[in-house]
Design an enzyme around this catalytic site. Sequence first.
Site, PDB file in Angstrom:
ATOM      1  N   ARG A 270      28.197  13.699  37.233  1.00  0.00           N
ATOM      2  CA  ARG A 270      27.353  12.845  36.381  1.00  0.00           C
ATOM      3  C   ARG A 270      26.582  13.687  35.382  1.00  0.00           C
ATOM      4  O   ARG A 270      26.211  13.246  34.306  1.00  0.00           O
ATOM      5  CB  ARG A 270      26.353  12.047  37.237  1.00  0.00           C
ATOM      6  CG  ARG A 270      26.952  10.931  38.029  1.00  0.00           C
ATOM      7  CD  ARG A 270      25.881  10.081  38.659  1.00  0.00           C
ATOM      8  NE  ARG A 270      24.854   9.728  37.679  1.00  0.00           N
ATOM      9  CZ  ARG A 270      23.692   9.136  38.009  1.00  0.00           C
ATOM     10  NH1 ARG A 270      23.441   8.844  39.268  1.00  0.00           N
ATOM     11  NH2 ARG A 270      22.801   8.845  37.082  1.00  0.00           N
TER      12      ARG A 270
ATOM     13  N   CYS B 294      16.677   5.163  43.711  1.00  0.00           N
ATOM     14  CA  CYS B 294      17.756   6.104  44.006  1.00  0.00           C
ATOM     15  C   CYS B 294      17.191   7.122  44.993  1.00  0.00           C
ATOM     16  O   CYS B 294      16.069   7.009  45.459  1.00  0.00           O
ATOM     17  CB  CYS B 294      18.264   6.755  42.727  1.00  0.00           C
ATOM     18  SG  CYS B 294      17.023   7.742  41.968  1.00  0.00           S
TER      19      CYS B 294
ATOM     20  N   ARG C 146      11.389   4.938  41.505  1.00  0.00           N
ATOM     21  CA  ARG C 146      11.674   4.993  40.058  1.00  0.00           C
ATOM     22  C   ARG C 146      11.372   3.664  39.367  1.00  0.00           C
ATOM     23  O   ARG C 146      12.238   3.001  38.813  1.00  0.00           O
ATOM     24  CB  ARG C 146      13.107   5.456  39.840  1.00  0.00           C
ATOM     25  CG  ARG C 146      13.342   6.773  40.570  1.00  0.00           C
ATOM     26  CD  ARG C 146      14.495   7.558  40.128  1.00  0.00           C
ATOM     27  NE  ARG C 146      14.365   8.073  38.775  1.00  0.00           N
ATOM     28  CZ  ARG C 146      15.380   8.689  38.171  1.00  0.00           C
ATOM     29  NH1 ARG C 146      16.523   8.808  38.777  1.00  0.00           N
ATOM     30  NH2 ARG C 146      15.247   9.136  36.944  1.00  0.00           N
TER      31      ARG C 146
ATOM     32  N   LYS D 107      22.417  16.413  28.855  1.00  0.00           N
ATOM     33  CA  LYS D 107      22.628  15.044  29.349  1.00  0.00           C
ATOM     34  C   LYS D 107      21.443  14.165  28.954  1.00  0.00           C
ATOM     35  O   LYS D 107      21.615  13.066  28.448  1.00  0.00           O
ATOM     36  CB  LYS D 107      22.767  15.054  30.863  1.00  0.00           C
ATOM     37  CG  LYS D 107      22.661  13.674  31.516  1.00  0.00           C
ATOM     38  CD  LYS D 107      22.874  13.698  33.004  1.00  0.00           C
ATOM     39  CE  LYS D 107      21.639  13.948  33.788  1.00  0.00           C
ATOM     40  NZ  LYS D 107      20.728  12.783  33.906  1.00  0.00           N
ATOM     41  N   ASN D 108      20.237  14.688  29.150  1.00  0.00           N
ATOM     42  CA  ASN D 108      19.041  13.847  28.971  1.00  0.00           C
ATOM     43  C   ASN D 108      18.610  13.723  27.518  1.00  0.00           C
ATOM     44  O   ASN D 108      17.624  13.069  27.217  1.00  0.00           O
ATOM     45  CB  ASN D 108      17.914  14.354  29.872  1.00  0.00           C
ATOM     46  CG  ASN D 108      18.277  14.164  31.342  1.00  0.00           C
ATOM     47  OD1 ASN D 108      19.207  13.429  31.664  1.00  0.00           O
ATOM     48  ND2 ASN D 108      17.565  14.854  32.211  1.00  0.00           N
TER      49      ASN D 108
ATOM     50  N   ASP E 245      13.973  18.841  37.752  1.00  0.00           N
ATOM     51  CA  ASP E 245      15.443  18.833  37.862  1.00  0.00           C
ATOM     52  C   ASP E 245      15.994  20.182  38.296  1.00  0.00           C
ATOM     53  O   ASP E 245      17.162  20.290  38.668  1.00  0.00           O
ATOM     54  CB  ASP E 245      16.077  18.431  36.521  1.00  0.00           C
ATOM     55  CG  ASP E 245      15.702  17.019  36.149  1.00  0.00           C
ATOM     56  OD1 ASP E 245      15.741  16.683  34.957  1.00  0.00           O
ATOM     57  OD2 ASP E 245      15.329  16.250  37.057  1.00  0.00           O
TER      58      ASP E 245
HETATM   59  C1  EPZ Z   1      13.984  11.556  33.126  1.00  0.00           C
HETATM   60  O1  EPZ Z   1      13.977  10.496  34.079  1.00  0.00           O
HETATM   61  C2  EPZ Z   1      15.251  12.340  33.389  1.00  0.00           C
HETATM   62  N1  EPZ Z   1      16.411  11.480  33.157  1.00  0.00           N
HETATM   63  C3  EPZ Z   1      15.245  12.857  34.827  1.00  0.00           C
HETATM   64  O2  EPZ Z   1      16.423  13.658  35.009  1.00  0.00           O
HETATM   65  C4  EPZ Z   1      14.026  13.749  35.006  1.00  0.00           C
HETATM   66  O3  EPZ Z   1      13.962  14.169  36.361  1.00  0.00           O
HETATM   67  C5  EPZ Z   1      12.752  12.964  34.659  1.00  0.00           C
HETATM   68  O4  EPZ Z   1      12.854  12.421  33.324  1.00  0.00           O
HETATM   69  C6  EPZ Z   1      11.503  13.833  34.718  1.00  0.00           C
HETATM   70  O5  EPZ Z   1      11.646  14.901  33.853  1.00  0.00           O
HETATM   71  C7  EPZ Z   1      16.776  11.220  31.880  1.00  0.00           C
HETATM   72  O6  EPZ Z   1      16.164  11.672  30.927  1.00  0.00           O
HETATM   73  C8  EPZ Z   1      17.981  10.360  31.712  1.00  0.00           C
HETATM   74  P1  EPZ Z   1      10.097   9.717  34.265  1.00  0.00           P
HETATM   75  P2  EPZ Z   1      12.887   9.318  33.954  1.00  0.00           P
HETATM   76  O7  EPZ Z   1       9.991   8.346  33.727  1.00  0.00           O
HETATM   77  O8  EPZ Z   1      12.643   9.027  32.514  1.00  0.00           O
HETATM   78  C9  EPZ Z   1       7.289   7.634  37.384  1.00  0.00           C
HETATM   79  C10 EPZ Z   1      18.389  14.357  36.081  1.00  0.00           C
HETATM   80  O9  EPZ Z   1      18.704  14.830  37.182  1.00  0.00           O
HETATM   81  N2  EPZ Z   1       7.419   6.455  36.528  1.00  0.00           N
HETATM   82  O10 EPZ Z   1       9.520  10.861  33.488  1.00  0.00           O
HETATM   83  O11 EPZ Z   1      13.299   8.227  34.849  1.00  0.00           O
HETATM   84  C11 EPZ Z   1       8.584   7.960  38.101  1.00  0.00           C
HETATM   85  O12 EPZ Z   1       8.703   7.194  39.274  1.00  0.00           O
HETATM   86  C12 EPZ Z   1      17.389  13.222  35.994  1.00  0.00           C
HETATM   87  O13 EPZ Z   1      18.852  14.766  34.973  1.00  0.00           O
HETATM   88  C13 EPZ Z   1       6.633   5.344  36.804  1.00  0.00           C
HETATM   89  O14 EPZ Z   1       5.848   5.346  37.742  1.00  0.00           O
HETATM   90  O15 EPZ Z   1      11.609  10.055  34.570  1.00  0.00           O
HETATM   91  C14 EPZ Z   1       8.427   9.427  38.394  1.00  0.00           C
HETATM   92  O16 EPZ Z   1       7.654   9.586  39.560  1.00  0.00           O
HETATM   93  C15 EPZ Z   1      16.771  12.899  37.341  1.00  0.00           C
HETATM   94  N3  EPZ Z   1       6.754   4.244  36.027  1.00  0.00           N
HETATM   95  C16 EPZ Z   1       7.645   9.934  37.184  1.00  0.00           C
HETATM   96  O17 EPZ Z   1       7.059   8.779  36.571  1.00  0.00           O
HETATM   97  C17 EPZ Z   1       7.618   4.211  34.960  1.00  0.00           C
HETATM   98  O18 EPZ Z   1       7.664   3.175  34.268  1.00  0.00           O
HETATM   99  C18 EPZ Z   1       8.520  10.620  36.146  1.00  0.00           C
HETATM  100  O19 EPZ Z   1       9.505   9.706  35.761  1.00  0.00           O
HETATM  101  C19 EPZ Z   1       8.404   5.342  34.697  1.00  0.00           C
HETATM  102  C20 EPZ Z   1       8.289   6.457  35.479  1.00  0.00           C
END
Ligand code: EPZ
Length: 403
Positions: free
Chosen positions: A384, A105, A110, A10-11, A292
């Site tokens: 999803r 969410c 996020r 998915k990702n 995840d």
């Molecule tokens: C990706 O989300 C994945 N989704 C998530 O999978 C996964 O949990 C996550 O990476 C971590 O591996 C997709 O790839 C579509 P991050 P993403 O930006 O990109 C903080 C699933 O169930 N952050 O690495 O949104 C954020 O709040 C989903 O498949 C900021 O602070 O994750 C979090 O605490 C859930 N500012 C941490 O970084 C930003 O601008 C990691 O988030 C961006 C992120």
Amino acid sequence: MGRVRAQGAKNAALPAFAASLLTDKPVLLHRIPAISDVTTIIAMITALGKRVDALGGGTFRIENGGRLKREAPYELVRCMRASFFVIGPLLARLGEAIIPLPGGCTIGSRPVDLHLKGLRVMGAEIEQRQGIIHATAERLQGRSIYLDYPSVGATEDLIMAATLAAGETRISNPAGEPEVLDLIAMLQKMGAQIELSDSEIRVAGVKELTGAEHEIIPDRIEAGTYLLAAGITGGAVEVEGTITNHLTALIAKLQEAGIELQIKDESITASNEERSQAVDIETMPYPGFSTDLQAPMAAFLALARGKSMIKETVFESRFAYIAELIRLGADIQTIGRTANITGVEHLNGTQVRAADIRAGAALILAGLAAEGETQIEDAGHIDRGYTDIVNKLTALGAQIERR
Ligand code: EPZ
């Protein structure tokens, strides 16, 4: 012994569709999973001007459906925050993007501050008005960007933006998830000039990108979920079509818990005769234990012998599902980002509610092991991210049906 084939990731699929916005030429994607988040990203790029044809068997052809549009529809960003990363490609192609801020969410606020900070460094003017981001850039400039956190989405978004920027962009402290590397592989097939070193990603901007044909990687989180299904039920499951070195952290923890694993290059078999042992988990960016798989792992540990501790370091609140596991009879206390699990002999089926994709998967695992029937409400969340989970589990011998 049951056998199941891993779906496409998915990702990896979601950024691959976003990357098609970077070219006017046709893009062919293979091994796209049949999940509702893919439907959402297809609706998003269609709204932005692409034409998407499903050719069957997980193959999609993406072509130009007219002029690329700069405005993303609110309802699509609201229901899937991942679609926010179309801002990078739109800015790179059009010099303008109007994208609603994604809502929070159940797993945390996020924010997208790292996305916006990086785009500003590349020269974008970014304003926020009534929850809408208005971004403009004459032409994005290649710059050095430091990511305060190795955010997966921010890394992917900024790489896509940098492919068409003027000059070289260096992203330090980038995410290194397999899905990020898969996006890079696809972009390189499209003519993007991207180099990886162990500490940074370098992108030399080019004038334009061509089309490409790309098969996305298998879904390591889905595969891990099925291995945990074997672990929690005391069954035996072979997950085929995986890339086992994407699962080293889970493999190590399952072995520590006493699960029997046969590991080949493209398949992993998990079997479990004895009651498993408690283990401690700390979620981390790749190659650490994936956030995840945190909820599915907690379901598995709820029945393990002894006390386990789970530390969730990636998201600020990803324990919403624990109250549901407790309803099933689990013995878990949470303090901040730590969950302390005391294994119980058995769980008892009852009504529970899925808060998000991985929470829902955890409840299915717990329901498979619980005595009696478990009803899971809001199971749409699970669809999803998991292709055809009811039939896949039924084929493995589970008693599960959709009502
Ligand atoms: C990706 O989300 C994945 N989704 C998530 O999978 C996964 O949990 C996550 O990476 C971590 O591996 C997709 O790839 C579509 P991050 P993403 O930006 O990109 C903080 C699933 O169930 N952050 O690495 O949104 C954020 O709040 C989903 O498949 C900021 O602070 O994750 C979090 O605490 C859930 N500012 C941490 O970084 C930003 O601008 C990691 O988030 C961006 C992120």
